[in-house]
Design an enzyme around this catalytic site. Sequence first.
Site, PDB file in Angstrom:
ATOM      1  N   ASN A 204       0.867  -1.187   0.000  1.00  0.00           N
ATOM      2  CA  ASN A 204       0.000   0.000   0.000  1.00  0.00           C
ATOM      3  C   ASN A 204       0.899   1.230   0.000  1.00  0.00           C
ATOM      4  O   ASN A 204       1.489   1.581   1.021  1.00  0.00           O
ATOM      5  CB  ASN A 204      -0.905  -0.036   1.244  1.00  0.00           C
ATOM      6  CG  ASN A 204      -1.769   1.211   1.355  1.00  0.00           C
ATOM      7  OD1 ASN A 204      -1.817   2.030   0.443  1.00  0.00           O
ATOM      8  ND2 ASN A 204      -2.446   1.362   2.487  1.00  0.00           N
ATOM      9  N   TRP A 205       0.981   1.872  -1.156  1.00  0.00           N
ATOM     10  CA  TRP A 205       1.902   3.016  -1.287  1.00  0.00           C
ATOM     11  C   TRP A 205       1.331   4.271  -0.646  1.00  0.00           C
ATOM     12  O   TRP A 205       2.013   5.295  -0.584  1.00  0.00           O
ATOM     13  CB  TRP A 205       2.201   3.279  -2.767  1.00  0.00           C
ATOM     14  CG  TRP A 205       2.947   2.174  -3.455  1.00  0.00           C
ATOM     15  CD1 TRP A 205       3.419   1.008  -2.883  1.00  0.00           C
ATOM     16  CD2 TRP A 205       3.330   2.105  -4.836  1.00  0.00           C
ATOM     17  NE1 TRP A 205       4.061   0.234  -3.821  1.00  0.00           N
ATOM     18  CE2 TRP A 205       4.019   0.886  -5.033  1.00  0.00           C
ATOM     19  CE3 TRP A 205       3.157   2.954  -5.925  1.00  0.00           C
ATOM     20  CZ2 TRP A 205       4.527   0.505  -6.284  1.00  0.00           C
ATOM     21  CZ3 TRP A 205       3.671   2.578  -7.174  1.00  0.00           C
ATOM     22  CH2 TRP A 205       4.350   1.364  -7.337  1.00  0.00           C
TER      23      TRP A 205
ATOM     24  N   HIS B 104      -9.720   1.220   4.900  1.00  0.00           N
ATOM     25  CA  HIS B 104      -8.426   1.351   5.593  1.00  0.00           C
ATOM     26  C   HIS B 104      -8.609   2.294   6.783  1.00  0.00           C
ATOM     27  O   HIS B 104      -9.392   3.255   6.704  1.00  0.00           O
ATOM     28  CB  HIS B 104      -7.376   1.904   4.625  1.00  0.00           C
ATOM     29  CG  HIS B 104      -5.992   1.857   5.192  1.00  0.00           C
ATOM     30  ND1 HIS B 104      -5.545   2.774   6.107  1.00  0.00           N
ATOM     31  CD2 HIS B 104      -4.986   0.985   5.013  1.00  0.00           C
ATOM     32  CE1 HIS B 104      -4.299   2.472   6.452  1.00  0.00           C
ATOM     33  NE2 HIS B 104      -3.931   1.392   5.803  1.00  0.00           N
TER      34      HIS B 104
ATOM     35  N   GLU C  24      -6.992   4.681   7.825  1.00  0.00           N
ATOM     36  CA  GLU C  24      -6.779   6.102   7.521  1.00  0.00           C
ATOM     37  C   GLU C  24      -8.008   6.701   6.833  1.00  0.00           C
ATOM     38  O   GLU C  24      -8.332   7.870   7.042  1.00  0.00           O
ATOM     39  CB  GLU C  24      -5.504   6.264   6.667  1.00  0.00           C
ATOM     40  CG  GLU C  24      -4.266   6.023   7.522  1.00  0.00           C
ATOM     41  CD  GLU C  24      -3.067   5.461   6.798  1.00  0.00           C
ATOM     42  OE1 GLU C  24      -3.012   5.515   5.553  1.00  0.00           O
ATOM     43  OE2 GLU C  24      -2.163   4.937   7.489  1.00  0.00           O
TER      44      GLU C  24
ATOM     45  N   GLY D 117       2.852  -1.171   4.360  1.00  0.00           N
ATOM     46  CA  GLY D 117       2.894   0.255   4.058  1.00  0.00           C
ATOM     47  C   GLY D 117       4.307   0.702   3.746  1.00  0.00           C
ATOM     48  O   GLY D 117       4.824   0.479   2.648  1.00  0.00           O
ATOM     49  N   GLY D 118       4.966   1.295   4.735  1.00  0.00           N
ATOM     50  CA  GLY D 118       6.287   1.910   4.543  1.00  0.00           C
ATOM     51  C   GLY D 118       7.290   1.025   3.813  1.00  0.00           C
ATOM     52  O   GLY D 118       7.995   1.495   2.904  1.00  0.00           O
TER      53      GLY D 118
HETATM   54  P1  13P Z   1       3.022   0.381   7.787  1.00  0.00           P
HETATM   55  O1  13P Z   1       3.513  -0.930   7.157  1.00  0.00           O
HETATM   56  O2  13P Z   1       3.805   1.551   7.308  1.00  0.00           O
HETATM   57  O3  13P Z   1       2.911   0.263   9.255  1.00  0.00           O
HETATM   58  O4  13P Z   1       1.538   0.625   7.209  1.00  0.00           O
HETATM   59  C1  13P Z   1       0.608  -0.388   7.323  1.00  0.00           C
HETATM   60  C2  13P Z   1      -0.580  -0.028   6.531  1.00  0.00           C
HETATM   61  O5  13P Z   1      -1.352   0.844   6.894  1.00  0.00           O
HETATM   62  C3  13P Z   1      -0.801  -0.762   5.270  1.00  0.00           C
HETATM   63  O6  13P Z   1      -2.070  -0.540   4.762  1.00  0.00           O
END
Ligand code: 13P
Length: 256
Positions: A9-10, A99, A101, A234-235
């Site tokens: 997930n960029w 998600h 967010e 994510g990261g």
């Molecule tokens: P991180 O891997 O940066 O903790 O992010 C997780 C995420 O929200 C993937 O959707």
Amino acid sequence: MTKALVIGNWKMNMDYVEAIHLVQQLGVLVRGQTLDHTEVAVAPPFVDLRSVTSVIEADRLPVVVAAQHVHSADAGAFTGEISVAMLKRLGVKYVLVGHSERRSLFGMTDAVVSDTAAAVTQGGMTAVICCGETFEERELDRTTEVLQHQLQIAFSKINTKNCDRVVIAYEPVWAIGSGTAATTEDISLACKAIDSAIPSSWPTKPRILYGGSVNSENCGSIVENSPVDGFLVGGASLKADDFSAIVGITNACYRR
Ligand code: 13P
């Protein structure tokens, strides 16, 4: 045999030039591995989707494309939104739905998650339904209740005939971007709560992914010692070699 799934997930990173570069690098690294039972997906920002799918098609890369969000309506006056049919036409296979967010920053309610999951699955793509508890909910021992509540609503409008188009991503809010992943015990307990929310009428059980500070150091242990079928990263998905390492380790450690 079930295939593991690893999605990068960029988020709101990578303009279309950077996205082309990243997917090309990733494609070469992934193609160099024998991934007999792991599927790899990337979820770029909307404006990158066309470029990324073009590169994947032209270079025949073993990567599929996911979108980070979608609107549930077919078309209409929804300024700034994107429809299921638009994504489908681009060759998108997976869509992240709900998600944390989207929920916390953009007011996406459980009811909207439910409509969106139904629209995605009805539209022929797979909904990656995200769920997870906050730090406060965890401290109050409410994780099971929260996950069951989120998922029961999320599943409620999905037609049973589309239930094989569902993947669940368990992403504890407190673990996202924190550098501290959940323990395999936490994840196993969450998987139990998730299982209990799956409608008994569904003939197939959705795959469960874990997300939240996943990296190449912790992914092997998580996939070996908890019942997850892959990751939402994510990261660590923003660097081709980090993400490709997670993919390779998942493939080596996943046995279902
Ligand atoms: P991180 O891997 O940066 O903790 O992010 C997780 C995420 O929200 C993937 O959707």
